[in-house]
Write a protein that holds these residues in place. Structure first.
Motif: not given
Ligand code: GDP
Length: 294
Positions: A102-109, A248-250, A274-276
């Motif tokens: 959790n939290g790695v950005g899985k859903t966003t990806t 990787l940003d930031g 990024g988040e977009g």
């Molecule tokens: P999950 O718990 O793994 O599903 O994580 P989420 O997809 O909910 O992402 C967790 C947070 O990381 C969110 O605030 C996203 O916007 C942020 N995030 C995801 N990918 C990236 C990225 O490549 N860059 C940045 N800066 N933030 C990201």
């Protein structure tokens, strides 16, 4: 390019300041080695880079700072190898099992990927197989709406393998191109999580023997060595075919990409910058190294 600014500072600019006004001797090599080790490049990749550097200095192939710099650029690009993007192949549906804590950005990806595949003219089904958290299903629904993907979901708490199976069956019935399956990132214990992922994997194969064609692990670059450890653990448990390295940003810890490649040999297919919705890129080693050095 600018998304790698901090990693560039942490690796290349530190090396440049070491080289400034010094002749190339053993103490310079030691200092460069320290930069690589402390910037998450990992011991194996660092050893390879430093051993060859020492040899090239010894035989006179590398004489000055500029030689060292261009050697590092070339060697680091070689180490990362050729691009290995995520390209759907074979009979449809192409099934991607997305895993990661959790939290790695899985859903966003997953959302970014769905959006990309759809903009390329594919149809996509998302499977909400993280039934452990109600919020995970809701978040995936938001991404489905945003990207124009269909979603298959059951009630929160239901069997994740059944969701995955239904999604693959629905894709077959509807002639859908791509299925992306979201999975839990945390259960009560690590072995429970891995058992659940194994079961999902098994059940998908009952519908399509060759699926999932991709088991994509999502890891967070800002966690440095933890990302590498997670990749080891998931790979041992279920076998990973590709990695998406997010955030990787930031972060200054982008060097972890060298450790992942060298120590695991699993291709980094995608990078999150990024988040977009458009901030998911195919990982191109040459571009990556150019962004660090140019
Ligand atoms: P999950 O718990 O793994 O599903 O994580 P989420 O997809 O909910 O992402 C967790 C947070 O990381 C969110 O605030 C996203 O916007 C942020 N995030 C995801 N990918 C990236 C990225 O490549 N860059 C940045 N800066 N933030 C990201």
């Amino acid at each position: 390019k600018s998304s790698l600014t901090k990693t560039k500072k942490n690796i290349v600019e530190r090396v440049e300041s070491i080289l400034l006004g010094r002749s190339i001797d053993e103490s310079v090599i030691d200092d460069i080695e320290e930069v690589l080790i402390t910037s998450d490049v990992g011991t194996e990749a660092t050893n390879e880079i430093i051993t060859l550097l020492r040899e090239k200095i010894k035989v006179g192939e590398i004489k000055n700072s500029e030689d060292v710099r261009s050697y590092l650029k070339t060697e680091m690009a070689l180490l990362l190898g050729k691009p290995q993007p995520l390209i759907p192949f074979g009979e449809k549906p192409f099934v991607i099992l997305a895993v990661g804590v959790n939290g790695v950005g899985k859903t966003t990806t997953i959302g970014k990927l769905a959006s990309r595949f759809i903009s390329e003219g594919n149809s996509v089904i998302l499977a909400a197989a993280d039934t452990f958290r109600a919020a995970a299903i809701e978040q995936l629904e938001i991404w489905a709406k945003r990207s124009g993907a269909d979603i298959i979901k059951h009630q929160s708490g239901s069997d994740p393998a059944a969701v995955a199976f239904d999604a693959v069956e629905a894709a077959k019935a509807r002639g859908v191109d791509i299925v992306i399956i979201d999975t839990a990132g945390r259960l009560h214990t690590k072995s429970q999580l891995m058992d659940e992922l194994k079961k999902i994997n098994r059940v998908i194969k009952k519908s399509i023997p060759d699926a999932p064609q991709e088991i994509l692990l999502i890891v967070d670059a800002t966690t440095g060595q933890n990302a590498l450890r997670q990749a080891q653990i998931f790979n041992e448990a279920i076998g990973i075919t590709g990695i998406a390295l997010t955030k990787l940003d930031g972060t200054a810890k982008g060097g972890i990409i060298f450790a992942i490649k060298k120590e695991l040999g699993i291709p980094v297919r995608l990078i999150g910058v990024g988040e977009g919705v458009d901030d998911l890129k195919d990982f191109d080693p040459e571009d990556f190294v150019a962004a660090l050095f140019d």
